[in-house]
Design a protein around this motif. Structure first.
Motif, PDB file in Angstrom:
ATOM      1  N   GLY A 160       0.787  -1.232   0.000  1.00 26.19           N
ATOM      2  CA  GLY A 160       0.000   0.000   0.000  1.00 26.19           C
ATOM      3  C   GLY A 160       0.814   1.274   0.000  1.00 26.19           C
ATOM      4  O   GLY A 160       1.748   1.442  -0.769  1.00 26.19           O
ATOM      5  N   ASN A 161       0.470   2.162   0.904  1.00 23.82           N
ATOM      6  CA  ASN A 161       1.062   3.490   1.002  1.00 23.82           C
ATOM      7  C   ASN A 161       2.548   3.393   1.336  1.00 23.82           C
ATOM      8  O   ASN A 161       2.928   2.830   2.352  1.00 23.82           O
ATOM      9  N   GLN A 162       3.390   3.963   0.498  1.00 31.19           N
ATOM     10  CA  GLN A 162       4.835   3.983   0.726  1.00 31.19           C
ATOM     11  C   GLN A 162       5.371   5.398   0.931  1.00 31.19           C
ATOM     12  O   GLN A 162       6.569   5.630   0.863  1.00 31.19           O
ATOM     13  N   VAL A 163       4.470   6.355   1.162  1.00 32.65           N
ATOM     14  CA  VAL A 163       4.866   7.736   1.419  1.00 32.65           C
ATOM     15  C   VAL A 163       5.589   7.769   2.770  1.00 32.65           C
ATOM     16  O   VAL A 163       5.174   7.102   3.717  1.00 32.65           O
ATOM     17  N   PRO A 164       6.683   8.531   2.872  1.00 35.95           N
ATOM     18  CA  PRO A 164       7.409   8.587   4.150  1.00 35.95           C
ATOM     19  C   PRO A 164       6.528   9.069   5.304  1.00 35.95           C
ATOM     20  O   PRO A 164       5.641   9.899   5.112  1.00 35.95           O
ATOM     21  N   ARG A 165       6.796   8.556   6.470  1.00 33.56           N
ATOM     22  CA  ARG A 165       6.018   8.908   7.674  1.00 33.56           C
ATOM     23  C   ARG A 165       5.989  10.414   7.906  1.00 33.56           C
ATOM     24  O   ARG A 165       4.971  10.974   8.278  1.00 33.56           O
ATOM     25  N   TRP A 166       7.128  11.110   7.680  1.00 32.38           N
ATOM     26  CA  TRP A 166       7.173  12.550   7.921  1.00 32.38           C
ATOM     27  C   TRP A 166       6.153  13.281   7.064  1.00 32.38           C
ATOM     28  O   TRP A 166       5.602  14.283   7.489  1.00 32.38           O
ATOM     29  N   TYR A 167       5.884  12.779   5.841  1.00 28.85           N
ATOM     30  CA  TYR A 167       4.902  13.434   4.988  1.00 28.85           C
ATOM     31  C   TYR A 167       3.485  13.115   5.459  1.00 28.85           C
ATOM     32  O   TYR A 167       2.636  13.986   5.528  1.00 28.85           O
ATOM     33  N   ASN A 168       3.239  11.850   5.777  1.00 32.04           N
ATOM     34  CA  ASN A 168       1.902  11.460   6.239  1.00 32.04           C
ATOM     35  C   ASN A 168       1.481  12.217   7.494  1.00 32.04           C
ATOM     36  O   ASN A 168       0.309  12.478   7.704  1.00 32.04           O
ATOM     37  N   GLU A 169       2.445  12.564   8.337  1.00 37.44           N
ATOM     38  CA  GLU A 169       2.142  13.219   9.609  1.00 37.44           C
ATOM     39  C   GLU A 169       2.355  14.729   9.572  1.00 37.44           C
ATOM     40  O   GLU A 169       2.278  15.385  10.596  1.00 37.44           O
ATOM     41  N   ALA A 170       2.610  15.284   8.389  1.00 38.82           N
ATOM     42  CA  ALA A 170       2.890  16.720   8.273  1.00 38.82           C
ATOM     43  C   ALA A 170       1.691  17.547   8.699  1.00 38.82           C
ATOM     44  O   ALA A 170       0.567  17.297   8.279  1.00 38.82           O
ATOM     45  N   PRO A 171       1.913  18.557   9.557  1.00 41.19           N
ATOM     46  CA  PRO A 171       0.802  19.417   9.942  1.00 41.19           C
ATOM     47  C   PRO A 171       0.311  20.222   8.743  1.00 41.19           C
ATOM     48  O   PRO A 171       1.096  20.650   7.916  1.00 41.19           O
TER      49      PRO A 171
END
Length: 101
Positions: A29-40
């Protein structure tokens, strides 16, 4: 990535690199880096992805899909592509680079 390239080069091999942000529900599934997924400020409410749920003959499935149509995703991916191109452009150990949304 750089360490892997060096290991393969030591074996006399060239490498091909592929970067993508979505593997499909079968393969991670989603392979976007964690820092992007959690970006404010990312949509929706701090996430760079949307969670989809469906039911079929194999049961209930849930998967995170990157919001690849949003301005923030496209800007981040464009920046990544530019950085990867600058880093590997003249690297003789790299045979090709593939980028997929």
């Amino acid at each position: 990535v750089d360490q892997w390239i060096a290991t393969e080069a030591a074996l006399g091999k060239q490498v091909g690199l592929a970067f993508n942000t979505y593997e499909g529900w079968c393969c991670g599934g989603n392979q976007v880096p964690r820092w992007y997924n959690e970006a404010p400020g990312a949509w929706p409410a701090g996430d760079g992805y949307v969670t989809c749920t469906w039911n079929d003959n194999n049961g209930l499935h849930q998967e995170d899909i990157p919001l690849y149509w949003t301005e923030s995703y496209l800007a981040a991916f464009e920046s990544f592509i530019a950085a990867a191109a600058a880093r590997y452009r003249d690297d003789q150990r790299v045979s090709f680079v593939e980028m997929r949304l």
